[in-house]
Design a protein around this motif. Structure first.
Motif, PDB file in Angstrom:
ATOM      1  N   GLN A  57       5.301 -16.170-115.885  1.00  0.00           N
ATOM      2  CA  GLN A  57       4.209 -16.797-116.616  1.00  0.00           C
ATOM      3  C   GLN A  57       4.222 -18.290-116.313  1.00  0.00           C
ATOM      4  O   GLN A  57       5.283 -18.876-116.084  1.00  0.00           O
ATOM      5  N   TYR A  58       3.024 -18.879-116.282  1.00  0.00           N
ATOM      6  CA  TYR A  58       2.932 -20.324-116.101  1.00  0.00           C
ATOM      7  C   TYR A  58       2.736 -21.002-117.454  1.00  0.00           C
ATOM      8  O   TYR A  58       1.839 -20.630-118.216  1.00  0.00           O
ATOM      9  N   PHE A  59       3.580 -21.958-117.728  1.00  0.00           N
ATOM     10  CA  PHE A  59       3.422 -22.812-118.900  1.00  0.00           C
ATOM     11  C   PHE A  59       2.908 -24.140-118.387  1.00  0.00           C
ATOM     12  O   PHE A  59       3.650 -24.896-117.768  1.00  0.00           O
ATOM     13  N   ASP A  60       1.607 -24.391-118.604  1.00  0.00           N
ATOM     14  CA  ASP A  60       0.937 -25.519-117.979  1.00  0.00           C
ATOM     15  C   ASP A  60       1.039 -25.346-116.468  1.00  0.00           C
ATOM     16  O   ASP A  60       0.506 -24.403-115.922  1.00  0.00           O
ATOM     17  N   LYS A  63       6.114 -22.634-113.486  1.00  0.00           N
ATOM     18  CA  LYS A  63       6.305 -21.184-113.431  1.00  0.00           C
ATOM     19  C   LYS A  63       7.667 -20.816-114.002  1.00  0.00           C
ATOM     20  O   LYS A  63       8.688 -21.441-113.712  1.00  0.00           O
ATOM     21  N   LYS A  64       7.667 -19.756-114.816  1.00  0.00           N
ATOM     22  CA  LYS A  64       8.908 -19.254-115.383  1.00  0.00           C
ATOM     23  C   LYS A  64       9.008 -17.750-115.132  1.00  0.00           C
ATOM     24  O   LYS A  64       8.164 -16.979-115.565  1.00  0.00           O
ATOM     25  N   GLU A  65      10.052 -17.357-114.386  1.00  0.00           N
ATOM     26  CA  GLU A  65      10.331 -15.942-114.168  1.00  0.00           C
ATOM     27  C   GLU A  65      11.409 -15.501-115.151  1.00  0.00           C
ATOM     28  O   GLU A  65      12.369 -16.234-115.407  1.00  0.00           O
ATOM     29  N   PHE A  66      11.250 -14.296-115.685  1.00  0.00           N
ATOM     30  CA  PHE A  66      12.211 -13.842-116.693  1.00  0.00           C
ATOM     31  C   PHE A  66      12.235 -12.324-116.769  1.00  0.00           C
ATOM     32  O   PHE A  66      11.260 -11.638-116.444  1.00  0.00           O
ATOM     33  N   ALA A  67      13.369 -11.806-117.183  1.00  0.00           N
ATOM     34  CA  ALA A  67      13.509 -10.374-117.464  1.00  0.00           C
ATOM     35  C   ALA A  67      13.182 -10.145-118.930  1.00  0.00           C
ATOM     36  O   ALA A  67      13.575 -10.930-119.790  1.00  0.00           O
ATOM     37  N   ALA A  68      12.458  -9.069-119.200  1.00  0.00           N
ATOM     38  CA  ALA A  68      12.043  -8.806-120.584  1.00  0.00           C
ATOM     39  C   ALA A  68      12.075  -7.319-120.870  1.00  0.00           C
ATOM     40  O   ALA A  68      11.893  -6.492-119.971  1.00  0.00           O
ATOM     41  N   LYS A  69      12.311  -7.002-122.118  1.00  0.00           N
ATOM     42  CA  LYS A  69      12.244  -5.614-122.571  1.00  0.00           C
ATOM     43  C   LYS A  69      10.880  -5.368-123.202  1.00  0.00           C
ATOM     44  O   LYS A  69      10.458  -6.111-124.092  1.00  0.00           O
ATOM     45  N   GLU A  84      16.035 -15.023-122.421  1.00  0.00           N
ATOM     46  CA  GLU A  84      16.001 -16.296-121.704  1.00  0.00           C
ATOM     47  C   GLU A  84      14.693 -17.057-121.831  1.00  0.00           C
ATOM     48  O   GLU A  84      14.574 -18.180-121.335  1.00  0.00           O
ATOM     49  N   TYR A  85      13.689 -16.455-122.522  1.00  0.00           N
ATOM     50  CA  TYR A  85      12.378 -17.115-122.525  1.00  0.00           C
ATOM     51  C   TYR A  85      11.548 -16.659-123.715  1.00  0.00           C
ATOM     52  O   TYR A  85      11.549 -15.475-124.074  1.00  0.00           O
ATOM     53  N   ASN A  86      10.835 -17.575-124.330  1.00  0.00           N
ATOM     54  CA  ASN A  86       9.877 -17.254-125.385  1.00  0.00           C
ATOM     55  C   ASN A  86       8.477 -17.225-124.784  1.00  0.00           C
ATOM     56  O   ASN A  86       8.029 -18.221-124.206  1.00  0.00           O
ATOM     57  N   VAL A  87       7.819 -16.091-124.902  1.00  0.00           N
ATOM     58  CA  VAL A  87       6.511 -15.907-124.272  1.00  0.00           C
ATOM     59  C   VAL A  87       5.493 -16.884-124.846  1.00  0.00           C
ATOM     60  O   VAL A  87       5.391 -17.070-126.057  1.00  0.00           O
ATOM     61  N   ASN A  90      -0.810 -18.628-124.645  1.00  0.00           N
ATOM     62  CA  ASN A  90      -2.068 -19.099-124.082  1.00  0.00           C
ATOM     63  C   ASN A  90      -2.178 -18.939-122.574  1.00  0.00           C
ATOM     64  O   ASN A  90      -3.085 -19.492-121.948  1.00  0.00           O
ATOM     65  N   SER A  91      -1.286 -18.177-121.989  1.00  0.00           N
ATOM     66  CA  SER A  91      -1.315 -17.964-120.546  1.00  0.00           C
ATOM     67  C   SER A  91      -0.969 -16.510-120.241  1.00  0.00           C
ATOM     68  O   SER A  91      -0.049 -15.953-120.851  1.00  0.00           O
ATOM     69  N   PRO A  92      -1.674 -15.868-119.309  1.00  0.00           N
ATOM     70  CA  PRO A  92      -1.384 -14.460-118.979  1.00  0.00           C
ATOM     71  C   PRO A  92       0.037 -14.274-118.467  1.00  0.00           C
ATOM     72  O   PRO A  92       0.643 -15.177-117.884  1.00  0.00           O
ATOM     73  N   ILE A  93       0.559 -13.082-118.686  1.00  0.00           N
ATOM     74  CA  ILE A  93       1.887 -12.704-118.208  1.00  0.00           C
ATOM     75  C   ILE A  93       1.698 -11.758-117.025  1.00  0.00           C
ATOM     76  O   ILE A  93       0.915 -10.810-117.097  1.00  0.00           O
ATOM     77  N   TYR A  94       2.428 -12.010-115.960  1.00  0.00           N
ATOM     78  CA  TYR A  94       2.285 -11.209-114.744  1.00  0.00           C
ATOM     79  C   TYR A  94       3.550 -10.400-114.472  1.00  0.00           C
ATOM     80  O   TYR A  94       4.665 -10.869-114.714  1.00  0.00           O
ATOM     81  N   TYR A  95       3.339  -9.170-113.958  1.00  0.00           N
ATOM     82  CA  TYR A  95       4.458  -8.379-113.466  1.00  0.00           C
ATOM     83  C   TYR A  95       4.877  -8.934-112.105  1.00  0.00           C
ATOM     84  O   TYR A  95       4.041  -9.205-111.251  1.00  0.00           O
TER      85      TYR A  95
END
Length: 244
Positions: A57-60, A63-69, A84-87, A90-95
C-alpha cells in the motif's frame, strides 16, 4: 390370568426400554452429525482466518510492503491484520502476488454506461483479475463486471480499466487497476503497471477519461454524450452491491 398379566407387563417394559434405547441412539447419531458439521465449519473459518498474504500500500508517496492475515466470515473479508503495519484507510491495498485491489473503506461501485447506477461496497471488498475479467468480491459473493469504477464518495477513484488522466493540460496514461486521489489542492495518482506514484499540486483542472466517458475530478461529475451526472457521495443512500 395373573400369569398372563405379568407377561404382558414384562413385554411392555421390554418394548419401552428398547424404544428408549433406539431413541437415544438416534439422538446420538444426529448430534454427532451436527457436531461434525460445526467442527468442519469452524475449521474452515480458522483456515481462512490464517490465510496469510503479501500486500502493499502507498501512504502518500511511500510504498509499504507487508505480510497480513486475512480474516473471513461467511466468505466475506472482514479484517486485515499485520504485526508490522497498520492499514491506511485512504489508499487501496494491493496483492503483491496477484492482480487485485482490496478497498480499505466503504465505497461505491459506479456503472457509467448505466447513468452512474451505483451501489455501496462494504469495507474490504475487492476487485480481482480472474481469467482476464475484473471480478468484484463483496458481501461474501462475487461477480465479473465491466464499465465501472470505484468511488469513495470523497476524493478516491479506482479504475479497473486503462484511463487517461489530464491535469492542468498535461496527459498521463494510466494502466488498469490504477487509482487517483484528487481535490482542489492536489492530484495523487498511482500507475499500477509501472508501480509508480506521483503528486501534482496547484490544480486548476483535472479530468479522467475512460473510453468515451469523462470524469471531472474536481467537480465529481461524469460527462457522457454531453450528459453531465453528479456522482453520489452519500453512500448511505445507496443499496448494497450483491445484497439480496
Amino acid at each position: 390370568m395373573k400369569d398372563f398379566l405379568n407377561k404382558m407387563q414384562d413385554l411392555i417394559k421390554k418394548n419401552y426400554i428398547a424404544s428408549v434405547i433406539i431413541a437415544v441412539i438416534i439422538l446420538v447419531v444426529i448430534a454427532s452429525f451436527v457436531i461434525i458439521g460445526v467442527i468442519n465449519l469452524h475449521k474452515n473459518y480458522i483456515e481462512l482466518a490464517n490465510d496469510e498474504k503479501l500486500l502493499y500500500q502507498y501512504f502518500d508517496l511511500n510504498k509499504k510492503e507487508f505480510a497480513a492475515k486475512l480474516s473471513y466470515e461467511n466468505d466475506k473479508l472482514v479484517n486485515i491484520s499485520s504485526k508490522e503495519y497498520n492499514v491506511y484507510e485512504n489508499s487501496p491495498i494491493y496483492y503483491k502476488e496477484q492482480t487485485g485491489i482490496i478497498i480499505p473503506k466503504e465505497s461505491s461501485i459506479v456503472f457509467y454506461y448505466r447513468q452512474n447506477l451505483s451501489y455501496t461496497l462494504p469495507k474490504y471488498s475487492s476487485v480481482l483479475l480472474e481469467d482476464s475479467a475484473s471480478v468484484v468480491h463483496a458481501n461474501g459473493k462475487e461477480n465479473p463486471e465491466t464499465n465501472f469504477f470505484i468511488y469513495d464518495g470523497v476524493d478516491l477513484y479506482i479504475m479497473p480499466t486503462a484511463s487517461l488522466l489530464k491535469v492542468n493540460g498535461n496527459e498521463i496514461k494510466l494502466s488498469k487497476y490504477s487509482y487517483i486521489i484528487a481535490n482542489n489542492n492536489y492530484v495523487t495518482y498511482y500507475d499500477y503497471e509501472n508501480d509508480t506514484v506521483k503528486k501534482i499540486e496547484n490544480i486548476s483542472k483535472a479530468t479522467l477519461t475512460v473510453n468515451d466517458m469523462v470524469i471531472d475530478l474536481l467537480k465529481d461529475v461524469t460527462v457522457l454524450n454531453s450528459e453531465v451526472i453528479l456522482l453520489n457521495s452519500k453512500l448511505s443512500t445507496l443499496s448494497g452491491y450483491l445484497e439480496d
